[in-house]
Design a protein around this motif. Structure first.
Motif, PDB file in Angstrom:
ATOM      1  N   UNK A   1       0.287  27.974 -50.200  1.00  0.00           N
ATOM      2  CA  UNK A   1      -0.411  28.033 -51.474  1.00  0.00           C
ATOM      3  C   UNK A   1      -1.149  26.717 -51.664  1.00  0.00           C
ATOM      4  N   UNK A   2      -2.446  26.773 -51.991  1.00  0.00           N
ATOM      5  CA  UNK A   2      -3.269  25.575 -52.142  1.00  0.00           C
ATOM      6  C   UNK A   2      -3.741  25.349 -53.562  1.00  0.00           C
ATOM      7  N   UNK A   3      -3.942  26.412 -54.347  1.00  0.00           N
ATOM      8  CA  UNK A   3      -4.456  26.296 -55.707  1.00  0.00           C
ATOM      9  C   UNK A   3      -3.446  26.851 -56.701  1.00  0.00           C
ATOM     10  N   UNK A   4      -3.404  26.263 -57.938  1.00  0.00           N
ATOM     11  CA  UNK A   4      -2.410  26.714 -58.929  1.00  0.00           C
ATOM     12  C   UNK A   4      -2.497  28.201 -59.253  1.00  0.00           C
ATOM     13  N   UNK A   5      -3.680  28.753 -59.327  1.00  0.00           N
ATOM     14  CA  UNK A   5      -3.819  30.165 -59.682  1.00  0.00           C
ATOM     15  C   UNK A   5      -3.707  31.108 -58.506  1.00  0.00           C
ATOM     16  N   UNK A   6      -3.508  30.579 -57.353  1.00  0.00           N
ATOM     17  CA  UNK A   6      -3.450  31.402 -56.140  1.00  0.00           C
ATOM     18  C   UNK A   6      -2.111  32.127 -56.040  1.00  0.00           C
ATOM     19  N   UNK A   7      -2.144  33.382 -55.613  1.00  0.00           N
ATOM     20  CA  UNK A   7      -0.920  34.157 -55.431  1.00  0.00           C
ATOM     21  C   UNK A   7      -0.294  33.823 -54.080  1.00  0.00           C
ATOM     22  N   UNK A   8       0.959  33.459 -54.094  1.00  0.00           N
ATOM     23  CA  UNK A   8       1.652  33.136 -52.849  1.00  0.00           C
ATOM     24  C   UNK A   8       2.117  34.435 -52.190  1.00  0.00           C
ATOM     25  N   UNK A   9       1.659  34.675 -50.982  1.00  0.00           N
ATOM     26  CA  UNK A   9       2.073  35.882 -50.267  1.00  0.00           C
ATOM     27  C   UNK A   9       2.269  35.556 -48.789  1.00  0.00           C
ATOM     28  N   UNK A  10       3.037  36.374 -48.132  1.00  0.00           N
ATOM     29  CA  UNK A  10       3.368  36.142 -46.734  1.00  0.00           C
ATOM     30  C   UNK A  10       2.170  36.310 -45.814  1.00  0.00           C
ATOM     31  N   UNK A  11       2.038  35.393 -44.845  1.00  0.00           N
ATOM     32  CA  UNK A  11       0.960  35.451 -43.861  1.00  0.00           C
ATOM     33  C   UNK A  11       1.563  35.294 -42.469  1.00  0.00           C
ATOM     34  N   UNK A  12       1.128  36.126 -41.539  1.00  0.00           N
ATOM     35  CA  UNK A  12       1.643  36.068 -40.181  1.00  0.00           C
ATOM     36  C   UNK A  12       1.095  34.859 -39.432  1.00  0.00           C
ATOM     37  N   UNK A  13       1.919  34.329 -38.525  1.00  0.00           N
ATOM     38  CA  UNK A  13       1.542  33.239 -37.632  1.00  0.00           C
ATOM     39  C   UNK A  13       1.789  33.678 -36.192  1.00  0.00           C
ATOM     40  N   UNK A  14       0.806  33.508 -35.336  1.00  0.00           N
ATOM     41  CA  UNK A  14       0.964  33.811 -33.912  1.00  0.00           C
ATOM     42  C   UNK A  14       0.259  32.710 -33.131  1.00  0.00           C
ATOM     43  N   UNK A  15       0.882  32.210 -32.095  1.00  0.00           N
ATOM     44  CA  UNK A  15       0.240  31.146 -31.304  1.00  0.00           C
ATOM     45  C   UNK A  15       0.814  31.037 -29.913  1.00  0.00           C
ATOM     46  N   UNK A  16       0.057  30.381 -29.056  1.00  0.00           N
ATOM     47  CA  UNK A  16       0.497  30.079 -27.699  1.00  0.00           C
ATOM     48  C   UNK A  16      -0.070  28.715 -27.330  1.00  0.00           C
ATOM     49  N   UNK A  17       0.684  27.948 -26.561  1.00  0.00           N
ATOM     50  CA  UNK A  17       0.234  26.618 -26.177  1.00  0.00           C
ATOM     51  C   UNK A  17       0.532  26.374 -24.707  1.00  0.00           C
ATOM     52  N   UNK A  18      -0.436  25.762 -24.027  1.00  0.00           N
ATOM     53  CA  UNK A  18      -0.277  25.360 -22.632  1.00  0.00           C
ATOM     54  C   UNK A  18      -0.208  23.837 -22.606  1.00  0.00           C
ATOM     55  N   UNK A  19       0.847  23.331 -22.014  1.00  0.00           N
ATOM     56  CA  UNK A  19       1.097  21.894 -22.091  1.00  0.00           C
ATOM     57  C   UNK A  19       1.434  21.315 -20.712  1.00  0.00           C
ATOM     58  N   UNK A  20       0.784  20.223 -20.370  1.00  0.00           N
ATOM     59  CA  UNK A  20       1.028  19.541 -19.096  1.00  0.00           C
ATOM     60  C   UNK A  20       1.573  18.149 -19.388  1.00  0.00           C
ATOM     61  N   UNK A  21       2.720  17.824 -18.752  1.00  0.00           N
ATOM     62  CA  UNK A  21       3.335  16.515 -18.877  1.00  0.00           C
ATOM     63  C   UNK A  21       3.143  15.738 -17.592  1.00  0.00           C
ATOM     64  N   UNK A  22       3.060  14.446 -17.708  1.00  0.00           N
ATOM     65  CA  UNK A  22       3.036  13.592 -16.518  1.00  0.00           C
ATOM     66  C   UNK A  22       3.819  12.329 -16.781  1.00  0.00           C
ATOM     67  N   UNK A  23       4.208  11.655 -15.694  1.00  0.00           N
ATOM     68  CA  UNK A  23       4.990  10.443 -15.804  1.00  0.00           C
ATOM     69  C   UNK A  23       6.466  10.697 -15.907  1.00  0.00           C
ATOM     70  N   UNK A  24       6.961  11.816 -15.421  1.00  0.00           N
ATOM     71  CA  UNK A  24       8.375  12.134 -15.512  1.00  0.00           C
ATOM     72  C   UNK A  24       9.024  12.261 -14.147  1.00  0.00           C
ATOM     73  N   UNK A  25       8.484  11.616 -13.161  1.00  0.00           N
ATOM     74  CA  UNK A  25       9.058  11.677 -11.817  1.00  0.00           C
ATOM     75  C   UNK A  25      10.014  10.522 -11.589  1.00  0.00           C
TER      76      UNK A  25
END
Length: 329
Positions: A305-329
């Motif tokens: 919710x961002x504004x006082x008059x805004x109605x708070x309602x459920x919103x779906x979240x979906x995501x995927x992330x590709x991550x590469x690490x280095x320096x762990x040898x």
């Protein structure tokens, strides 16, 4: 026939050697039969400190999920590069990306380091950028930008550590910043511990600020970890106190494969809408092909919710992330 003195000496040593060996063997057997020294056992236990089951498990999950202690171990060069598209019913589709690199400088007893990265400066200076999946739980008004700096770690103990960082943000804008961080962790038992992190900072454009974080961690075996976190940030640029709390459960169900469930609640006390977001999500993370490449996906629901008059309602979240690490040898 008279024997010379050297020959008599050698003959004597030869005859006495079985006796000496037998006495030495008896002494060794007596030492083995002695009861262990309780004082030494207590000292050894004290020396282990936070390297107990709970801390070892917490460190593993932190490293696997890319959490806040992921850059506190003993590698000379550490970094990660990530790209993550995500979709929310509330915000639409976004592609988040970040880059971090930290190098411990040589000939300085590992106390000095250099940092370069593209991060959310608001969260980084407050010590929150390393929190897992800041792309979802990030400061709503923040944005990624380049940051270059140096770090000094005068105290690097196992139970507590203190560090000072300073640098430049914003490229040619040359906005200076400096900060001091103190981390303390206390083992309550072999399965429970508490960690605190205090951060005092100053930025040329925004003035002084302070951030405080508290983590309570508990394990159930080596493959389960529960964590409750609460943190708050107060600064001249913030209206009141920006706060965030979360409860998470992590489970390692196979080699290099783990799942997590997270509930969060976040807001800013001086804002027109103090409690700006709350939500829950499930997360799956695994290494793919290499032990330094990870794929993480999540699905959940939040109530922003961002504004006082805004109605708070459920919103779906979906995501995927590709991550590469280095320096762990």
């Amino acid at each position: 026939m008279r024997l010379s003195s050297p020959l008599l000496l050698l003959l004597g040593l030869f005859l006495l050697s079985p006796v000496v060996a037998e006495e030495k063997q008896l002494e060794e057997q007596e030492e083995e039969q002695k009861e262990p020294d309780n004082d030494h056992i207590m000292l050894d236990s004290l020396e282990q400190g936070v390297t107990s089951t709970v801390d070892a498990t917490a460190r593993w999950f932190d490293r696997f999920f890319g959490d806040s202690r992921a850059f506190e171990d003993e590698y000379s060069t550490q970094g990660r590069l990530s790209v993550g598209p995500e979709w929310s019913e509330f915000d639409g589709t976004k592609v988040r990306s970040s880059f971090r690199a930290r190098v411990n400088l040589p000939h300085a007893e590992r106390r000095f380091s250099a940092f370069i990265g593209r991060v959310d400066i608001d969260d980084f200076v407050a010590g929150e950028d390393t929190q897992r999946r800041s792309s979802v739980l990030r400061n709503v008004s923040g944005d990624s930008e380049w940051l270059v700096g140096l770090g000094f770690d005068p105290h690097q103990g196992e139970q507590s550590r203190f560090s000072v960082n300073a640098g430049i943000r914003g490229g040619l804008r040359a906005d200076l910043y400096t900060e001091g961080r103190y981390l303390f962790q206390y083992r309550m038992s072999d399965r429970t511990q508490v960690r605190t992190r205090s951060v005092g900072f100053w930025r040329n454009s925004d003035g002084f600020g302070f951030a405080q974080r508290l983590d309570y961690e508990q394990t159930a075996g080596d493959d389960w970890l529960g964590r409750f976190t609460i943190e708050g940030t107060r600064a001249e640029r913030i209206s009141g106190i920006r706060w965030h709390s979360s409860a998470s459960v992590y489970h390692l169900y196979a080699e290099e494969r783990a799942i997590a469930t997270e509930i969060w609640y976040a807001g800013e006390s001086g804002n027109v809408v103090p409690d700006r977001d709350m939500g829950i999500r499930g997360i799956h993370r695994q290494s793919w092909r290499r032990d330094w490449f990870y794929i993480e996906s999540w699905i959940g629901m939040h109530w922003p919710k961002e504004e006082p008059g805004q109605t708070r309602k459920g919103s779906w979240l979906v995501g995927i992330e590709f991550e590469m690490w280095y320096g762990q040898n």
